[in-house]
Design a protein around this motif. Structure first.
Motif, PDB file in Angstrom:
ATOM      1  N   GLN A  59       0.813  -1.213   0.000  1.00  0.00           N
ATOM      2  CA  GLN A  59       0.000   0.000   0.000  1.00  0.00           C
ATOM      3  C   GLN A  59       0.847   1.264   0.000  1.00  0.00           C
ATOM      4  OE1 GLN A  59      -3.246   0.314   2.729  1.00  0.00           O
ATOM      5  NE2 GLN A  59      -4.309  -1.473   1.909  1.00  0.00           N
ATOM      6  N   LYS A  60       2.068   1.157   0.417  1.00  0.00           N
ATOM      7  CA  LYS A  60       2.940   2.341   0.395  1.00  0.00           C
ATOM      8  C   LYS A  60       3.346   2.717  -1.031  1.00  0.00           C
ATOM      9  CE  LYS A  60       6.068   2.526   3.651  1.00  0.00           C
ATOM     10  NZ  LYS A  60       7.175   2.130   4.571  1.00  0.00           N
ATOM     11  N   LYS A  61       3.246   1.754  -1.947  1.00  0.00           N
ATOM     12  CA  LYS A  61       3.528   1.979  -3.372  1.00  0.00           C
ATOM     13  C   LYS A  61       4.949   2.474  -3.626  1.00  0.00           C
ATOM     14  CE  LYS A  61      -1.325   2.859  -4.433  1.00  0.00           C
ATOM     15  NZ  LYS A  61      -2.345   3.785  -4.958  1.00  0.00           N
ATOM     16  N   GLN A  62       5.816   2.210  -2.668  1.00  0.00           N
ATOM     17  CA  GLN A  62       7.221   2.574  -2.852  1.00  0.00           C
ATOM     18  C   GLN A  62       8.107   1.357  -2.573  1.00  0.00           C
ATOM     19  OE1 GLN A  62       7.701   5.876  -0.138  1.00  0.00           O
ATOM     20  NE2 GLN A  62       6.844   7.338  -1.568  1.00  0.00           N
ATOM     21  N   HIS A  63       7.501   0.172  -2.639  1.00  0.00           N
ATOM     22  CA  HIS A  63       8.245  -1.027  -2.307  1.00  0.00           C
ATOM     23  C   HIS A  63       9.205  -1.386  -3.438  1.00  0.00           C
ATOM     24  CE1 HIS A  63       4.507  -2.226  -4.351  1.00  0.00           C
ATOM     25  NE2 HIS A  63       5.228  -3.170  -4.911  1.00  0.00           N
ATOM     26  N   SER A  64      10.279  -2.064  -3.070  1.00  0.00           N
ATOM     27  CA  SER A  64      11.268  -2.476  -4.058  1.00  0.00           C
ATOM     28  C   SER A  64      10.723  -3.643  -4.880  1.00  0.00           C
ATOM     29  CB  SER A  64      12.562  -2.904  -3.349  1.00  0.00           C
ATOM     30  OG  SER A  64      12.307  -3.970  -2.456  1.00  0.00           O
ATOM     31  N   LYS A  65      11.318  -3.875  -6.027  1.00  0.00           N
ATOM     32  CA  LYS A  65      10.849  -4.926  -6.919  1.00  0.00           C
ATOM     33  C   LYS A  65      11.011  -6.306  -6.287  1.00  0.00           C
ATOM     34  CE  LYS A  65      11.758  -2.349 -11.179  1.00  0.00           C
ATOM     35  NZ  LYS A  65      12.520  -2.315 -12.456  1.00  0.00           N
ATOM     36  N   ASP A  66      11.978  -6.458  -5.389  1.00  0.00           N
ATOM     37  CA  ASP A  66      12.223  -7.759  -4.772  1.00  0.00           C
ATOM     38  C   ASP A  66      11.593  -7.859  -3.387  1.00  0.00           C
ATOM     39  OD1 ASP A  66      13.854  -5.946  -3.510  1.00  0.00           O
ATOM     40  OD2 ASP A  66      15.608  -7.264  -3.438  1.00  0.00           O
ATOM     41  N   TYR A  67      10.529  -7.060  -3.140  1.00  0.00           N
ATOM     42  CA  TYR A  67       9.938  -7.048  -1.808  1.00  0.00           C
ATOM     43  C   TYR A  67       9.391  -8.423  -1.431  1.00  0.00           C
ATOM     44  CZ  TYR A  67       4.889  -7.431  -2.582  1.00  0.00           C
ATOM     45  OH  TYR A  67       3.649  -7.920  -2.852  1.00  0.00           O
ATOM     46  N   GLN A  68       8.825  -9.166  -2.409  1.00  0.00           N
ATOM     47  CA  GLN A  68       8.283 -10.488  -2.081  1.00  0.00           C
ATOM     48  C   GLN A  68       9.402 -11.438  -1.653  1.00  0.00           C
ATOM     49  OE1 GLN A  68       6.832 -13.547  -4.986  1.00  0.00           O
ATOM     50  NE2 GLN A  68       4.826 -12.986  -4.160  1.00  0.00           N
ATOM     51  N   TYR A  69      10.533 -11.369  -2.326  1.00  0.00           N
ATOM     52  CA  TYR A  69      11.685 -12.199  -1.950  1.00  0.00           C
ATOM     53  C   TYR A  69      12.110 -11.891  -0.514  1.00  0.00           C
ATOM     54  CZ  TYR A  69      16.607 -13.514  -1.551  1.00  0.00           C
ATOM     55  OH  TYR A  69      17.800 -14.012  -1.107  1.00  0.00           O
ATOM     56  N   LYS A  70      12.197 -10.611  -0.182  1.00  0.00           N
ATOM     57  CA  LYS A  70      12.599 -10.223   1.172  1.00  0.00           C
ATOM     58  C   LYS A  70      11.567 -10.658   2.203  1.00  0.00           C
ATOM     59  CE  LYS A  70      15.357  -6.242  -0.292  1.00  0.00           C
ATOM     60  NZ  LYS A  70      15.497  -4.758  -0.272  1.00  0.00           N
ATOM     61  N   LEU A  71      10.297 -10.590   1.818  1.00  0.00           N
ATOM     62  CA  LEU A  71       9.228 -10.985   2.728  1.00  0.00           C
ATOM     63  C   LEU A  71       9.292 -12.492   2.999  1.00  0.00           C
ATOM     64  CD1 LEU A  71       6.732 -10.170   4.351  1.00  0.00           C
ATOM     65  CD2 LEU A  71       5.379 -10.369   2.273  1.00  0.00           C
ATOM     66  N   LEU A  72       9.495 -13.279   1.965  1.00  0.00           N
ATOM     67  CA  LEU A  72       9.613 -14.727   2.155  1.00  0.00           C
ATOM     68  C   LEU A  72      10.863 -15.073   2.959  1.00  0.00           C
ATOM     69  CD1 LEU A  72       8.543 -16.088  -1.362  1.00  0.00           C
ATOM     70  CD2 LEU A  72       7.137 -15.752   0.675  1.00  0.00           C
ATOM     71  N   CYS A  73      11.952 -14.368   2.706  1.00  0.00           N
ATOM     72  CA  CYS A  73      13.181 -14.590   3.478  1.00  0.00           C
ATOM     73  C   CYS A  73      12.966 -14.292   4.966  1.00  0.00           C
ATOM     74  CB  CYS A  73      14.308 -13.702   2.954  1.00  0.00           C
ATOM     75  SG  CYS A  73      15.057 -14.277   1.422  1.00  0.00           S
ATOM     76  N   ALA A  74      12.123 -13.309   5.239  1.00  0.00           N
ATOM     77  CA  ALA A  74      11.889 -12.912   6.633  1.00  0.00           C
ATOM     78  C   ALA A  74      11.308 -14.044   7.461  1.00  0.00           C
ATOM     79  CB  ALA A  74      10.955 -11.704   6.675  1.00  0.00           C
ATOM     80  N   PHE A  75      10.679 -15.028   6.801  1.00  0.00           N
ATOM     81  CA  PHE A  75      10.062 -16.149   7.509  1.00  0.00           C
ATOM     82  C   PHE A  75      10.783 -17.474   7.234  1.00  0.00           C
ATOM     83  CE2 PHE A  75       6.838 -12.892   7.197  1.00  0.00           C
ATOM     84  CZ  PHE A  75       6.237 -12.917   8.454  1.00  0.00           C
ATOM     85  N   SER A  76      11.955 -17.407   6.580  1.00  0.00           N
ATOM     86  CA  SER A  76      12.684 -18.638   6.289  1.00  0.00           C
ATOM     87  C   SER A  76      13.203 -19.250   7.587  1.00  0.00           C
ATOM     88  CB  SER A  76      13.841 -18.356   5.320  1.00  0.00           C
ATOM     89  OG  SER A  76      14.800 -17.514   5.914  1.00  0.00           O
ATOM     90  N   ASP A  77      13.357 -20.570   7.604  1.00  0.00           N
ATOM     91  CA  ASP A  77      13.723 -21.285   8.831  1.00  0.00           C
ATOM     92  C   ASP A  77      15.227 -21.419   9.025  1.00  0.00           C
ATOM     93  OD1 ASP A  77      11.089 -21.794   9.701  1.00  0.00           O
ATOM     94  OD2 ASP A  77      10.898 -23.369   8.220  1.00  0.00           O
ATOM     95  N   ASP A  78      15.951 -21.687   7.972  1.00  0.00           N
ATOM     96  CA  ASP A  78      17.398 -21.831   8.094  1.00  0.00           C
ATOM     97  C   ASP A  78      18.023 -20.442   8.072  1.00  0.00           C
ATOM     98  OD1 ASP A  78      19.973 -23.584   6.165  1.00  0.00           O
ATOM     99  OD2 ASP A  78      20.042 -22.399   7.993  1.00  0.00           O
ATOM    100  N   ASP A  79      18.207 -19.860   9.265  1.00  0.00           N
ATOM    101  CA  ASP A  79      18.641 -18.458   9.313  1.00  0.00           C
ATOM    102  C   ASP A  79      20.086 -18.312   9.792  1.00  0.00           C
ATOM    103  OD1 ASP A  79      18.366 -19.123  11.949  1.00  0.00           O
ATOM    104  OD2 ASP A  79      17.111 -17.423  12.496  1.00  0.00           O
ATOM    105  N   LYS A 121      20.880  -6.041  13.971  1.00  0.00           N
ATOM    106  CA  LYS A 121      20.886  -4.987  12.960  1.00  0.00           C
ATOM    107  C   LYS A 121      20.905  -5.549  11.545  1.00  0.00           C
ATOM    108  CE  LYS A 121      23.392  -0.815  11.544  1.00  0.00           C
ATOM    109  NZ  LYS A 121      24.543   0.079  11.828  1.00  0.00           N
ATOM    110  N   PHE A 122      21.656  -6.613  11.342  1.00  0.00           N
ATOM    111  CA  PHE A 122      21.801  -7.155   9.990  1.00  0.00           C
ATOM    112  C   PHE A 122      20.989  -8.430   9.792  1.00  0.00           C
ATOM    113  CE2 PHE A 122      25.750  -4.854  10.962  1.00  0.00           C
ATOM    114  CZ  PHE A 122      25.669  -3.874   9.980  1.00  0.00           C
ATOM    115  N   CYS A 123      20.036  -8.638  10.671  1.00  0.00           N
ATOM    116  CA  CYS A 123      19.197  -9.829  10.585  1.00  0.00           C
ATOM    117  C   CYS A 123      18.325  -9.788   9.330  1.00  0.00           C
ATOM    118  CB  CYS A 123      18.322  -9.916  11.830  1.00  0.00           C
ATOM    119  SG  CYS A 123      17.029 -11.128  11.725  1.00  0.00           S
ATOM    120  N   LEU A 124      18.300 -10.882   8.575  1.00  0.00           N
ATOM    121  CA  LEU A 124      17.524 -10.946   7.347  1.00  0.00           C
ATOM    122  C   LEU A 124      16.299 -11.854   7.476  1.00  0.00           C
ATOM    123  CD1 LEU A 124      20.424 -11.168   4.739  1.00  0.00           C
ATOM    124  CD2 LEU A 124      19.101  -9.154   5.400  1.00  0.00           C
ATOM    125  N   SER A 125      16.217 -12.596   8.568  1.00  0.00           N
ATOM    126  CA  SER A 125      15.067 -13.476   8.805  1.00  0.00           C
ATOM    127  C   SER A 125      14.486 -13.184  10.188  1.00  0.00           C
ATOM    128  CB  SER A 125      15.486 -14.949   8.708  1.00  0.00           C
ATOM    129  OG  SER A 125      16.021 -15.242   7.450  1.00  0.00           O
TER     130      SER A 125
END
Length: 391
Positions: free
Chosen positions: A100-120, A133-137
């Motif tokens: 809804q912010k309409k300013q999301h990056s093109k790879d936002y879905q990839y980052k969103l799926l990574c945020a819930f990945s199990d092998d972190d 600070k540098f946590c990706l999941s």
């Protein structure tokens, strides 16, 4: 063997025919994730349900991930269904907020799926040093387990209740926000009080006297104009979670009409609940049948290196339904309000819905301001009698 049997059972369920037929869809009340579907041919209705359903992030049991903290477990099969359901409702709200912010990056879905990945990569161990600070999941199963052990003294690999998973996710979100969700705040309660939500949205003191006094002076005042005295901070969007019970051992059917009206709200983003100790993520309804995603399917673990290759494992094509009368009474609703205008619409709708029901047919407290409660005595059974301030 257990995993094979579980997946075999799930596959059989998935292969059964859709239990919503075209005749049921003709005049059906259909709501799914804030969308109301009506005045369309039955086939078109079914198509839209399918589209929304298959694009919603589906999180299931996983296997062969790194051992969970203080345990030998490398799978959450058999105990992680409420945890996965909680992840799903939070992933949905994050998805809506970022888009809804309409300013999301093109790879936002990839980052969103990574945020819930199990092998972190053992990122959860950084929580002990306050270095995320540098946590990706940020919302991995490992981190949910770790934060629950640290903050709630929860034993490893236990089943979660709706309030436990929501509180764990809130703590993780406070520590590290996914890119694009820095201006999103979580509110968890068993009641809906406008002054509390307003204050949380603007970062004000919860007991803002200006809000309370103005409501008391004029109960009909437009709520969007209540607090014009306070120095407003930059407002945040709100993920509102309403945890409640709609019965004791089984649901009280008198609550179902009110439940359905909450599902019909445009701010609605799902329910975490279930049936027979199995947790599901409920997306909406077709009349009295609830649409849900089922986490009870074991898939290979996901890490950031194989998210793209295994992207399809995050989405389910076969729409599933459950009769509303069969769900368990302990549930939690999720709503999303992007700004104050949406919050006002949400609360105005609740006030209108509330007028249509007697108190005993509503399962949550709804009020413009948080009431003051006080003890006025003890009855013959030694139970405290509590009087709420009438506002």
């Amino acid at each position: 063997m257990f995993q094979s049997l579980l997946n075999l059972k799930y596959s059989w369920q998935q292969s059964t025919k859709d239990d919503i037929n075209n005749k049921e869809l003709v005049d059906a009340a259909i709501s799914i994730l804030g969308f109301s579907i009506k005045n369309l041919p039955s086939e078109k209705k079914k198509e839209i349900i399918q589209q929304i359903y298959s694009r919603t992030i589906w999180l299931t049991y996983r296997k062969n991930f790194p051992q969970i903290l203080n345990s030998q477990q490398t799978t959450d099969a058999g105990w992680g269904c409420m945890l996965r359901s909680g992840q799903m409702i939070w992933a949905q709200i994050l998805r809506v907020h970022i888009r809804q912010k309409k300013q999301h990056s093109k790879d936002y879905q990839y980052k969103l799926l990574c945020a819930f990945s199990d092998d972190d990569d053992d990122e959860h161990k950084k929580m002990f040093t306050d270095n995320l600070k540098f946590c990706l999941s940020p919302y991995s199963l490992q981190k949910i387990e770790a934060i629950s052990q640290i903050k709630f003294s929860k034993k490893p690999c236990q089943w979660y209740s709706p309030d436990q998973i929501l509180n764990a996710l809130e703590l993780l979100h406070q520590q590290k926000q996914l890119e694009g969700s820095e201006d999103l705040k979580i509110s968890i309660s068993d009641s809906i009080f406008y002054d509390k939500l307003y204050s949380e949205m603007y970062g004000l003191n919860q007991d803002c006297e200006h809000i309370v006094n103005e409501i008391k002076q004029d109960k009909t005042k437009e709520i969007s104009k209540i607090c014009n005295i306070c120095e407003k901070k930059q407002p945040k969007a709100l993920a509102i979670f309403l945890q409640t019970r709609i019965g004791l051992d089984e649901i009280n059917k008198e609550y179902l009409p009110f439940l359905n009206e909450l599902i019909d709200l445009p701010q609605f983003q799902g329910i975490i609940g279930g049936k027979d100790d199995k947790a599901y993520y409920i997306l909406g309804r077709v009349n009295k049948k609830l649409i849900y995603l089922d986490p009870h399917y074991i898939q290979e673990h996901i890490n950031r290196g194989n998210v793209v290759m295994l992207k399809d494992t995050f989405f389910c094509k076969d729409v599933k339904y459950i009769n509303e009368e069969t769900i368990s009474p302990s549930i939690a609703f999720g709503f999303y309000c992007q700004n104050q205008m949406e919050l006002d619409k949400f609360f105005n709708s609740l006030e209108q819905i509330k007028k249509n029901y007697d108190k005993e047919k509503i399962f949550c407290y709804i009020s413009r301001i948080t009431p003051n409660s006080y003890i006025i005595g003890i009855d013959e059974n030694d139970v405290l009698i509590i009087q709420d301030e009438d506002i």
